[in-house]
Scaffold this motif. Structure first.
Motif, PDB file in Angstrom:
ATOM      1  N   SER A  45      18.492 -11.718   2.002  1.00 26.84           N
ATOM      2  CA  SER A  45      19.678 -11.371   1.578  1.00 26.84           C
ATOM      3  C   SER A  45      20.940 -11.370   2.323  1.00 26.84           C
ATOM      4  O   SER A  45      21.973 -11.996   1.323  1.00 26.84           O
ATOM      5  N   SER A  48      21.822 -15.111   1.567  1.00 26.72           N
ATOM      6  CA  SER A  48      22.166 -15.720   0.483  1.00 26.72           C
ATOM      7  C   SER A  48      23.089 -15.667  -0.405  1.00 26.72           C
ATOM      8  O   SER A  48      23.566 -14.003  -0.709  1.00 26.72           O
ATOM      9  N   ASP A  50      24.362 -13.673  -3.402  1.00 26.77           N
ATOM     10  CA  ASP A  50      24.558 -12.465  -3.791  1.00 26.77           C
ATOM     11  C   ASP A  50      24.015 -12.334  -4.996  1.00 26.77           C
ATOM     12  O   ASP A  50      22.891 -11.592  -5.668  1.00 26.77           O
ATOM     13  N   ALA A  54      15.001 -13.329  -6.773  1.00 25.34           N
ATOM     14  CA  ALA A  54      15.049 -12.521  -5.463  1.00 25.34           C
ATOM     15  C   ALA A  54      13.899 -13.543  -5.149  1.00 25.34           C
ATOM     16  O   ALA A  54      13.689 -13.533  -3.355  1.00 25.34           O
ATOM     17  N   LYS A  57      15.591 -15.651  -1.952  1.00 25.91           N
ATOM     18  CA  LYS A  57      15.727 -14.968  -0.840  1.00 25.91           C
ATOM     19  C   LYS A  57      14.650 -14.020   0.168  1.00 25.91           C
ATOM     20  O   LYS A  57      14.377 -14.418   1.342  1.00 25.91           O
ATOM     21  N   ASP A 328      14.518  -6.138  -7.563  1.00 22.14           N
ATOM     22  CA  ASP A 328      15.622  -7.634  -6.836  1.00 22.14           C
ATOM     23  C   ASP A 328      15.702  -6.481  -4.819  1.00 22.14           C
ATOM     24  O   ASP A 328      15.358  -5.551  -5.095  1.00 22.14           O
ATOM     25  N   SER A 329      16.398  -6.869  -4.360  1.00 23.57           N
ATOM     26  CA  SER A 329      16.814  -6.952  -3.007  1.00 23.57           C
ATOM     27  C   SER A 329      17.035  -5.156  -2.941  1.00 23.57           C
ATOM     28  O   SER A 329      16.456  -4.438  -1.931  1.00 23.57           O
TER      29      SER A 329
END
Ligand code: SF4
Length: 355
Positions: A45, A48, A50, A54, A57, A328-329
């Motif tokens: 992340s 990467s 934004d 995912a 990342k 997501d992260s």
């Protein structure tokens, strides 16, 4: 062993056949990609854009981890969506970070699978021997099929073990032994032996257990960390977990024409990546009266977002609940657990009301 130290991002248990393919077929050193952890995601992340999904990342973070572990050649592939561009971008990011590694992007040219693989192999090791590859490739492919069948059995039975953890332990031993296999004969023997062991594990399955089908995006569904070990959680609730999506089904046994015919009342066009398989399996689970469906994807995954209205239609027509997860992260374990528990209560109440 040659001077190339090659790696490919971690995805489920597929590092085992990849290790055999790289070491025995391509005569290069294989750097085992570290298991995906929170650090992988944090690393990925950090470097990467934004807005990327995912899997970008995770794989970027994992590339950095494999470089730290000694890799000097990284291999990236594509997948019928923006993943096809990821190799270019990740290669550039890794270069900008001043890592001195080779980046082999298997989707640089759009050719048939065989030509793409040949070009990729040649780039990984220009001195490769076609004879060695021809010898080991069928073993590696068959291994993928066996691993997928083995894991499918575990998913359907892990929730009912008399001694929890027994299947997981045998799976671990199975993977370790597969790493020593070099021929089809050794492979068949190992598979038969472990299949017998795994089927010998005592399970106490009710007559009509809760059954949930998992559908969704390739990476998220197959890399357990990225879906917060959702299958393990479901098994612990005493649910039969059914998932079609794996490497052998999606690459070796995939018939797009059959899927297209099957889903024609719900989707006329292929929306890319795993979308057709997602709709196809949702419809099949609905027709087979499964108790529920769980759809997993990365947030921002356009092909899978496109399937969601279609899944709503299937859900309404067949009266089957669908739970949607978008990871997501930032996704937290607690939120997932709460939603899974609520889903479990709901499908259990529906089942009891029906009986
Ligand atoms: S299928 Fe979706 S999540 Fe996977 S790489 Fe493509 S856009 Fe990203």
């Amino acid at each position: 062993m040659g001077k190339y130290k090659v790696s490919f991002p971690h995805l489920g248990s597929y590092f085992v056949p990849l290790e055999i393919l790289f070491t025995e077929g391509l005569d290069v050193e294989y750097i085992m990609p570290p298991t995906i952890t929170k650090r992988t995601l944090e690393l990925g992340s950090r470097y990467s854009p934004d807005y990327v999904c995912a899997p970008f990342k995770y794989t970027l973070g994992n590339f950095i981890e494999t470089i730290e572990a000694g890799a000097n050649t990284l291999v990236q592939t594509g997948g019928g969506c923006r993943l096809d561009y990821y190799g270019e971008l990740q290669g550039q990011i890794i270069k900008d970070l001043d890592y001195n590694v080779r980046f082999v992007n298997l989707v640089k040219t759009k050719s048939s699978l065989l030509i793409t693989l040949y070009n990729g192999f040649k780039e990984i090791n220009p001195d490769m021997s076609l004879k060695k590859i021809a010898k080991i490739l069928p073993v590696a492919l068959k291994m993928v099929e066996y691993m997928d069948t083995f894991e499918d059995y575990i998913r359907k039975n892990a929730g009912f073990e008399k001694h929890p953890g027994a299947l997981k332990e045998i799976h671990h031993e199975f993977l370790n032994e597969l790493r020593t296999v070099r021929t089809k004969k050794e492979l068949n023997n190992t598979y038969q032996r472990y299949m017998k062991r795994v089927k010998g594990v005592e399970v106490e399955k009710p007559k009509n257990p809760l059954k949930v089908g998992i559908i969704g995006e390739y990476y998220t569904i197959m890399e357990p960390f990225s879906n917060h070990y959702i299958e393990r959680e479901l098994a612990q609730m005493g649910i039969v977990v059914d998932r079609w999506m794996n490497v052998s089904n999606s690459i070796i046994h995939n018939s797009k024409n059959k899927m297209k015919e099957h889903i024609k009342n719900y989707a006329e066009y292929n929306m890319g990546a795993t979308s057709m398989a997602t709709i196809n399996k949702a419809l099949e689970f609905a027709k087979k009266n499964y108790d529920g469906i769980i759809h997993v994807k990365s947030s921002g995954c356009t092909p899978e977002i496109d399937t969601m209205p279609v899944l709503q239609n299937i859900s309404a027509d067949y009266k089957i609940p669908v739970l949607y997860f978008s990871f997501d992260s930032q996704t937290s374990d607690i939120g997932i657990q709460t939603r899974l528990e609520a889903f479990y209560d709901m499908i259990m109440m529906r089942k009891e009301a029906k009986n």
